[in-house]
Design a protein around this motif. Structure first.
Motif, PDB file in Angstrom:
ATOM      1  N   GLY A  91      35.716  49.358  40.551  1.00  0.00           N
ATOM      2  CA  GLY A  91      36.562  48.921  41.653  1.00  0.00           C
ATOM      3  C   GLY A  91      35.970  47.869  42.553  1.00  0.00           C
ATOM      4  O   GLY A  91      36.488  47.621  43.640  1.00  0.00           O
ATOM      5  N   ASN A  92      34.889  47.213  42.112  1.00  0.00           N
ATOM      6  CA  ASN A  92      34.273  46.130  42.891  1.00  0.00           C
ATOM      7  C   ASN A  92      34.541  44.789  42.219  1.00  0.00           C
ATOM      8  O   ASN A  92      34.721  44.736  40.991  1.00  0.00           O
ATOM      9  CB  ASN A  92      32.762  46.344  43.011  1.00  0.00           C
ATOM     10  N   PRO A  93      34.569  43.699  42.973  1.00  0.00           N
ATOM     11  CA  PRO A  93      34.706  42.380  42.348  1.00  0.00           C
ATOM     12  C   PRO A  93      33.613  42.165  41.301  1.00  0.00           C
ATOM     13  O   PRO A  93      32.438  42.481  41.537  1.00  0.00           O
ATOM     14  CB  PRO A  93      34.555  41.408  43.524  1.00  0.00           C
ATOM     15  N   ALA A  94      33.996  41.658  40.137  1.00  0.00           N
ATOM     16  CA  ALA A  94      33.042  41.461  39.043  1.00  0.00           C
ATOM     17  C   ALA A  94      32.839  39.986  38.726  1.00  0.00           C
ATOM     18  O   ALA A  94      31.765  39.587  38.290  1.00  0.00           O
ATOM     19  CB  ALA A  94      33.514  42.184  37.788  1.00  0.00           C
ATOM     20  N   ARG A  95      33.875  39.194  38.931  1.00  0.00           N
ATOM     21  CA  ARG A  95      33.758  37.747  38.774  1.00  0.00           C
ATOM     22  C   ARG A  95      34.989  37.093  39.398  1.00  0.00           C
ATOM     23  O   ARG A  95      36.032  37.724  39.558  1.00  0.00           O
ATOM     24  CB  ARG A  95      33.574  37.348  37.312  1.00  0.00           C
ATOM     25  N   MET A  96      34.836  35.811  39.736  1.00  0.00           N
ATOM     26  CA  MET A  96      35.905  35.093  40.416  1.00  0.00           C
ATOM     27  C   MET A  96      36.067  33.720  39.789  1.00  0.00           C
ATOM     28  O   MET A  96      35.091  33.090  39.385  1.00  0.00           O
ATOM     29  CB  MET A  96      35.593  34.959  41.905  1.00  0.00           C
ATOM     30  N   SER A  97      37.303  33.262  39.697  1.00  0.00           N
ATOM     31  CA  SER A  97      37.600  31.944  39.152  1.00  0.00           C
ATOM     32  C   SER A  97      38.517  31.210  40.119  1.00  0.00           C
ATOM     33  O   SER A  97      39.597  31.711  40.462  1.00  0.00           O
ATOM     34  CB  SER A  97      38.258  32.067  37.775  1.00  0.00           C
TER      35      SER A  97
END
Length: 443
Positions: A91-97
């Motif tokens: 439930g945590n951010p893992a990657r961003m684009s």
């Protein structure tokens, strides 16, 4: 070095994402650049970014999408078209684009090679200044669909990757240069100190045998594939490439719709021709380690035979017949379908082509049982459907299940969470089918 303000002007003028950037409602995403972002929970994310307007792409809240005017990073220095935040199973951010420019969402036909490369250079300088660390040239990524070029910044706890791609020359269409995309990808640095494939991680690719574990059997007779990622193609005609992106992500392959749009020569307005889409996927088989197969493809003779069956049924039902004769050497398929009666077409296809109807049902059930989603080409507008963004014309969606008890197929459109799981009588589905394809892992 240009200031952040002058870079904002360059982006607004050259890229055209926000012609009057100062008038767009501001939706800054700067908190996503903070070191603590990787510890943020989905609930905290929801609370912090509610005012910036985003949508969860699934009920699992494993992806969040920002889209539209006013989006930016670093105090407005970098305007954005779109941002996709992927969350881990915890439930945590893992990657961003972050999409800074892409051909589908940015309508600017004046961005020549010199200005495009200047834009990349200015972005590189601005990001280096904001992070206060130098970049490393990554070069071309030969494992990606388009061998995009890029620069990497390492500033723990995050790794940053600026990627860009363009089409150098297309003589057949008289194009000397065509910009494709510029994007910034961000991911946490692994404990070993190495970035997750420099923010462009290829997840462990699933084996063909392991896909069966995704198939769910419900008491009501539904058999469907769970965990197929959602992608929102937005208002552009990217249904085919968005569908391909979903399948690739399902297999753990980080290929997005903008890469596929470059490979398949997708048009924002008219979409992707089936032949170019199939050709593009075939080109990528070896590089991406998938096999592409056709269950049903559009063929002229088959289409003419279908029209003949339709006309015989139309005559019997006292309905207007249609003509498949070319005009000036061109067959206007949308026009022919648009003149058809949907119920007559359904009857003609299911009753006069029973072998084809049976093959369609068996193929769908067999692939779903193996955990393989089906890329489904359709012609919309023939038979009633609940409100959808596209009322008529060619479209591609994914079949992800079936129900033998109710004689239905379960499918999904690439338009966001509300289109994640829908159902339709299998006879209706066969009537509107224009093509059926699938990809599967090589091992």
């Amino acid at each position: 070095m240009r200031t952040a303000l002058s870079l904002l002007y360059l982006l607004a003028f050259s890229v055209g994402t926000q012609t009057m950037a100062q008038e767009a409602p501001k939706r800054p995403l700067d908190p996503l650049m903070q070191d603590t972002v990787w510890q943020m929970t989905a609930d905290q994310f929801q609370q912090q970014f509610a005012s910036s307007r985003f949508q969860w792409l699934s009920e699992r809240r494993d992806q969040a999408r920002f889209f539209g005017p006013g989006l930016s990073l670093w105090e407005g220095a970098v305007p954005l078209n779109e941002a996709i935040i992927e969350f881990s199973p915890e439930g945590n951010p893992a990657r961003m684009s972050f999409s800074i420019f892409n051909r589908g969402d940015t309508q600017d036909q004046t961005l020549n090679r010199e200005r495009f490369e200047g834009l990349v250079s200015q972005l590189k300088e601005s990001i280096s200044k904001k992070l206060a660390v130098p970049s490393t040239e990554r070069g071309k990524d030969k494992t990606s669909a388009v061998a995009a070029e890029g620069f990497v910044w390492m500033k723990p706890p995050s790794a940053y990757l600026l990627e860009y791609s363009f089409q150098r020359e297309m003589r057949s269409r008289g194009i000397e240069f065509r910009p494709e995309f510029i994007r910034l990808r961000v991911a946490p640095v692994a404990k070993t100190g190495a970035p997750l494939a420099t923010a462009n991680a290829r997840l462990p690719m699933v084996s063909k045998q392991a896909l069966v574990a995704n198939v769910k059997h419900e008491a009501n007779g539904d058999v469907f594939i769970a965990n197929v990622p959602m992608v929102d193609q937005g208002p552009k005609g990217y249904c085919a490439v968005a569908t391909a992106e979903r399948v690739f992500k399902y297999y753990g392959i980080p290929v997005d719709q903008h890469e596929m749009a470059q490979v398949a020569d997708t048009s924002d307005g008219s979409g992707t021709s089936p032949s170019k889409m199939y050709e593009a996927l075939n080109k990528l088989e070896g590089r991406l380690r998938v096999r592409v197969r056709v269950v049903e493809n559009w063929e002229y003779k088959k289409f003419v035979d279908m029209v003949g069956d339709y006309n015989r049924e139309a005559k019997r039902a006292s309905k207007r017949e249609v003509s498949a004769e070319p005009r000036n050497g061109t067959i206007y398929i949308d026009e022919i379908y648009g003149a058809m009666d949907g119920e007559v077409l359904k009857t003609s296809r299911t009753e006069r082509d029973r072998s084809g109807f049976g093959k369609f049902q068996r193929s769908i059930a067999g692939l779903i049982d193996e955990g393989v989603p089906v890329m489904w080409g359709v012609m919309l507008g023939l038979l009633p459907e609940p409100e959808i963004p596209q009322a008529s014309g060619g479209h591609m969606r994914l079949i992800i299940g079936y129900n033998l008890k109710t004689s239905e197929i379960l499918y999904t459109d690439s338009w966001g969470a509300e289109h994640a799981l829908k159902r339709m009588p299998v006879a209706n589905a066969f009537a509107m089918t224009t093509g059926v394809y699938y990809m599967e892992p090589m091992k």
